[in-house]
Write a protein that holds these residues in place. Sequence first.
Motif, PDB file in Angstrom:
ATOM      1  N   VAL A   1      57.944  67.261  67.535  1.00  0.00           N
ATOM      2  CA  VAL A   1      58.387  68.288  68.491  1.00  0.00           C
ATOM      3  C   VAL A   1      59.393  67.753  69.502  1.00  0.00           C
ATOM      4  CG1 VAL A   1      56.299  69.668  68.260  1.00  0.00           C
ATOM      5  CG2 VAL A   1      56.396  67.871  69.994  1.00  0.00           C
ATOM      6  N   GLY A   2      59.416  66.405  69.692  1.00  0.00           N
ATOM      7  CA  GLY A   2      60.359  65.843  70.658  1.00  0.00           C
ATOM      8  C   GLY A   2      59.929  66.140  72.105  1.00  0.00           C
ATOM      9  N   MET A   3      60.738  65.640  73.033  1.00  0.00           N
ATOM     10  CA  MET A   3      60.449  65.832  74.474  1.00  0.00           C
ATOM     11  C   MET A   3      61.747  66.152  75.209  1.00  0.00           C
ATOM     12  SD  MET A   3      57.876  62.597  75.062  1.00  0.00           S
ATOM     13  CE  MET A   3      58.735  61.571  73.870  1.00  0.00           C
ATOM     14  N   ASP A   4      61.595  66.829  76.308  1.00  0.00           N
ATOM     15  CA  ASP A   4      62.709  66.962  77.227  1.00  0.00           C
ATOM     16  C   ASP A   4      62.406  66.088  78.438  1.00  0.00           C
ATOM     17  OD1 ASP A   4      61.624  70.346  78.150  1.00  0.00           O
ATOM     18  OD2 ASP A   4      60.780  68.362  78.663  1.00  0.00           O
ATOM     19  N   ARG A   5      63.266  66.122  79.457  1.00  0.00           N
ATOM     20  CA  ARG A   5      63.116  65.244  80.601  1.00  0.00           C
ATOM     21  C   ARG A   5      61.768  65.442  81.279  1.00  0.00           C
ATOM     22  NH1 ARG A   5      62.678  65.057  85.597  1.00  0.00           N
ATOM     23  NH2 ARG A   5      63.591  63.473  86.937  1.00  0.00           N
TER      24      ARG A   5
ATOM     25  N   ASN B   1      60.411  75.994  71.681  1.00  0.00           N
ATOM     26  CA  ASN B   1      60.593  74.780  70.894  1.00  0.00           C
ATOM     27  C   ASN B   1      61.262  75.143  69.583  1.00  0.00           C
ATOM     28  OD1 ASN B   1      60.380  72.468  69.319  1.00  0.00           O
ATOM     29  ND2 ASN B   1      58.482  71.875  70.320  1.00  0.00           N
ATOM     30  N   ALA B   2      62.412  74.545  69.312  1.00  0.00           N
ATOM     31  CA  ALA B   2      63.133  74.911  68.100  1.00  0.00           C
ATOM     32  C   ALA B   2      62.376  74.493  66.862  1.00  0.00           C
ATOM     33  CB  ALA B   2      64.524  74.279  68.099  1.00  0.00           C
TER      34      ALA B   2
ATOM     35  N   LYS C   1      64.083  68.207  72.191  1.00  0.00           N
ATOM     36  CA  LYS C   1      63.202  69.243  71.664  1.00  0.00           C
ATOM     37  C   LYS C   1      63.969  70.344  70.935  1.00  0.00           C
ATOM     38  CE  LYS C   1      59.737  70.700  74.137  1.00  0.00           C
ATOM     39  NZ  LYS C   1      58.892  71.178  75.249  1.00  0.00           N
ATOM     40  N   ARG C   2      65.255  70.483  71.268  1.00  0.00           N
ATOM     41  CA  ARG C   2      66.042  71.575  70.688  1.00  0.00           C
ATOM     42  C   ARG C   2      67.407  71.041  70.275  1.00  0.00           C
ATOM     43  NH1 ARG C   2      64.376  72.584  75.537  1.00  0.00           N
ATOM     44  NH2 ARG C   2      62.606  73.946  75.932  1.00  0.00           N
TER      45      ARG C   2
ATOM     46  N   TYR D   1      67.140  62.849  61.731  1.00  0.00           N
ATOM     47  CA  TYR D   1      66.602  64.127  62.172  1.00  0.00           C
ATOM     48  C   TYR D   1      67.363  64.629  63.398  1.00  0.00           C
ATOM     49  CZ  TYR D   1      62.876  62.000  59.431  1.00  0.00           C
ATOM     50  OH  TYR D   1      62.175  61.359  58.454  1.00  0.00           O
ATOM     51  N   ASP D   2      67.523  65.907  63.452  1.00  0.00           N
ATOM     52  CA  ASP D   2      68.243  66.503  64.580  1.00  0.00           C
ATOM     53  C   ASP D   2      67.350  66.720  65.784  1.00  0.00           C
ATOM     54  OD1 ASP D   2      69.951  68.531  62.158  1.00  0.00           O
ATOM     55  OD2 ASP D   2      70.613  66.677  63.133  1.00  0.00           O
ATOM     56  N   ILE D   3      66.058  66.808  65.539  1.00  0.00           N
ATOM     57  CA  ILE D   3      65.088  67.035  66.612  1.00  0.00           C
ATOM     58  C   ILE D   3      63.951  66.046  66.395  1.00  0.00           C
ATOM     59  CG2 ILE D   3      63.355  68.639  67.535  1.00  0.00           C
ATOM     60  CD1 ILE D   3      65.239  70.917  66.751  1.00  0.00           C
ATOM     61  N   GLY D   4      63.402  65.557  67.479  1.00  0.00           N
ATOM     62  CA  GLY D   4      62.293  64.630  67.351  1.00  0.00           C
ATOM     63  C   GLY D   4      62.460  63.477  68.306  1.00  0.00           C
ATOM     64  N   THR D   5      61.899  62.336  67.930  1.00  0.00           N
ATOM     65  CA  THR D   5      61.923  61.163  68.811  1.00  0.00           C
ATOM     66  C   THR D   5      62.235  59.920  68.003  1.00  0.00           C
ATOM     67  OG1 THR D   5      60.273  62.171  70.283  1.00  0.00           O
ATOM     68  CG2 THR D   5      60.562  59.776  70.425  1.00  0.00           C
ATOM     69  N   ARG D   6      63.028  59.064  68.601  1.00  0.00           N
ATOM     70  CA  ARG D   6      63.238  57.726  68.027  1.00  0.00           C
ATOM     71  C   ARG D   6      62.911  56.718  69.116  1.00  0.00           C
ATOM     72  NH1 ARG D   6      68.742  55.539  65.392  1.00  0.00           N
ATOM     73  NH2 ARG D   6      67.661  56.222  63.505  1.00  0.00           N
TER      74      ARG D   6
END
Lengths: 686, 164
Positions: free
Chosen positions: A67-71, A96-97, A134-135, A175-180
């Motif tokens: 899902v990733g994160m924003d600030r 959430n996209a 996230k988006r 991936y375009d969305i997520g976390t690294r």
Amino acid sequence: MPGFFYLRPSARLQRFLGRELIADPNLAIIEFVKNAYDAGASEVRVEFRIEGRSKDRQDIRITDNGVGMDRDSFEADWMHPGYSYKAENEPTEGLNANEEAERRRQARVPTGEKGLGRLAAGRLGDVLHVFTRKRLADDWLHVKFDWKLFADMNKSLEEVPIEYDFDHPPSKSPYDIGTRVLIGELTIDWRGKVPGRKVRGRSDIRLGRLREDLMILTQPLSPVRRDFAVYLEIDSADPELQQFAGEVKAGALSDLDYTCEFAVSDAPDGVHVKRTITRTEEIAELTGGDRVTEEHLVVTGDRPDQDPAAARPAELLCGPFRGVFVYSVRRLSAERAGALGVPPGIFLYRDGVRVDPYGHHEDDWLGAYARKAAHQGHAAVQPTQLQGYIEISKAKNSTLVDMSNRQGIVEDEPFANFVAHARAELWRFETLLLDEFQEERWRLSQESKAQLSARSRVEYGIALTRSFIHDLRQPLAALGTANTSLGILAEAAGASAPLRAKLLGLQDRSQGYLREMETILSNAMRMSSEAPVENISTFPLQDAVSGAVSEVRRYMPELEVELDIGQHVDVTSDRTILERAIRLVLTNAAEAPRPDYRRGAWAKVTVVKTADAHEVHISDNGTGIDSSIRDGLFETNNSTKGRPGAGLMTTQQMLRVFGASCCVLTSGPLGTTFAIRIPSKLELPK
Amino acid sequence: MTRSAELSTLLIDDNPGFAKELRSLFELVDLGFDYADSWDAGLRKFRIGSHELVVADYNLPRSANGLKLLARLKALRPSTRFILISGALTSEAESLVEQLTFVDRYLAKSPDLGQELLDEAKAAVVRAGAETDWRVVAGSYVGSPVDETLLERIDELLRQQIKP
């Protein structure tokens, strides 16, 4: 005057919680993989950039499509060690996209909730970069943790600045969305081997060991969670390292010899245990038992020892759990299990994700190794051939609490209760294997001993035969030498020419008989040292027939033998044995009883071709074979000559080695015809 | 004593029957014959007699590796012809024995052995009458070192075959 103190943790606490609390660097990587799982990712890629780089220039990238994160969510979660979004199970805010990832995240039981996983990055390297969004419409949030800045114990944790920006997207993210997360300035060289002594069943290369740990991260013995795939990527061209790259899949172990599935649950009347034991077809056939058997028992306070397998608690403080034991009784099965890449051991899983360190060789939590050691190495269950898992869940086993350092479960009374029940299951499994298979193997061992004994008898017989042959050759050589002297004397003596001729003839015939005896001994010596199948050759059948007839004529010159050999034909067999068989049967024909009025002993040898064989027919003009002995002629010591004999029985036994045979075709007052059948296609008995 | 009788054959064999018949055969044609029933006795007799032909059975009781003793005999007098006889060799062992440089010939114990040895003894008489280059004979042996490993292997094979 009274007041309040406030804890101000030192920045150096990060070192203790991260770098020094996590002993195994693999655990640190697995923490990030777990984070990806908790974030609802369907894929996570663990990438090692190590080719041609020194340790401090290598990096590790762990990238997921969660899902990733924003600030704001990053600050709320990552910047509060000990706090976890996941613990409160709060849905992420805002649109959430990645809706699929969000659905997965909601469905999954979080694997980490202490919020300490991120600090474990310090175990891997001195720098941590986080890229997340996230988006699609958002810029990538980039956060940099420099763990070296936390080394000053005079600074408090909150005084260390953590830099972030939106100017650095991740390089080549799949991936375009997520976390690294990118860990740099690594503390260990991942190209190398694991220090310390080699652990049996485990790779001694760091990346290999990591792959094994990732394989068992999710349950290996049941369908792997199909919505979560782990990929290991290594940029090295070294085949020894590259072999570990690719999707990390769990092995399928369900086809190994024994599978025992069990479930332990609590009920008002006691602790219920249900077991299903499944055997492979081969094992069922070997043991003479059913492929599947089921057991159900209830352990109560009244009869705590109802389960004969072990003294186990009559209550279930840990909550219900289930498990699977898989055992390879045969070495080949165990090797296959090894080939699947799943190391031996009974692993513990909570909600589908592995709980360290249970199951590895270093942690004998079920006592399999200890039991083996207590019996001087003899145990029904060989720990290296045992695989499996036990499954618990947060919901049902809430009394089993993870330790903060990810090094197991807090060892309190519920944990002890859990281990006691788990060990009781293993004990029961071991008893079953002992009763069912080990005992059988003892019988098999006895059979092997019997075979060995038989082989020893055969070997003794062979040695005895050779000794006999050696002893017989002594007087044979002496007799031959005496015969040679006789020949010289016959030449030198002043006897008349007719007498001299008779003496020399006698000497010659004697030498012939002696040579025949020597031939028999030589053949016996050869046959005693060679396997029958080594003497097979292709040769003209007519030669074997002629050879046998010549031999018989030598010592039975009175026998009139008519030969009808026919056209040239080749057979594949042992020529020596075939000639011997023909000679024996022909001798039998020559010695067959005949009425006084019948002129001379006569035999006819004919070669006949049938659909799938060649036959040597040997006919005589004897009185025929009595029906009372005809049936057992080749199976017993019955004789056609009115005295005990074993020649035809021996003949049959010899011929059978090559799929040939001998039988009586016809027999009556005018004579008997034997047939020696040599198949056109060599048939060796199994 | 005739020259033929002086050029005797030494038989080393513990089978008295064969020895008696062979002696009888040799005496019929006036060939010298000497006999020992063990390797050690054979070694002693050879040192005294320096025979032209030595016929030795491998399997003798109360003897260590007979092949090693045979090698010692050959070393004492390289011109002597050494024939090994046995009643229990397989083809494998035969091929190994044939590789031994100090064994001039191998013969199986068979009904024709007496005739074979008679022919060998007659040939030895002929050889003794001819000019011999002893340096060549000695050199051909000295140049061929004894393979101890081969001796051990053959000895092991023969003993396995003979003794149950």
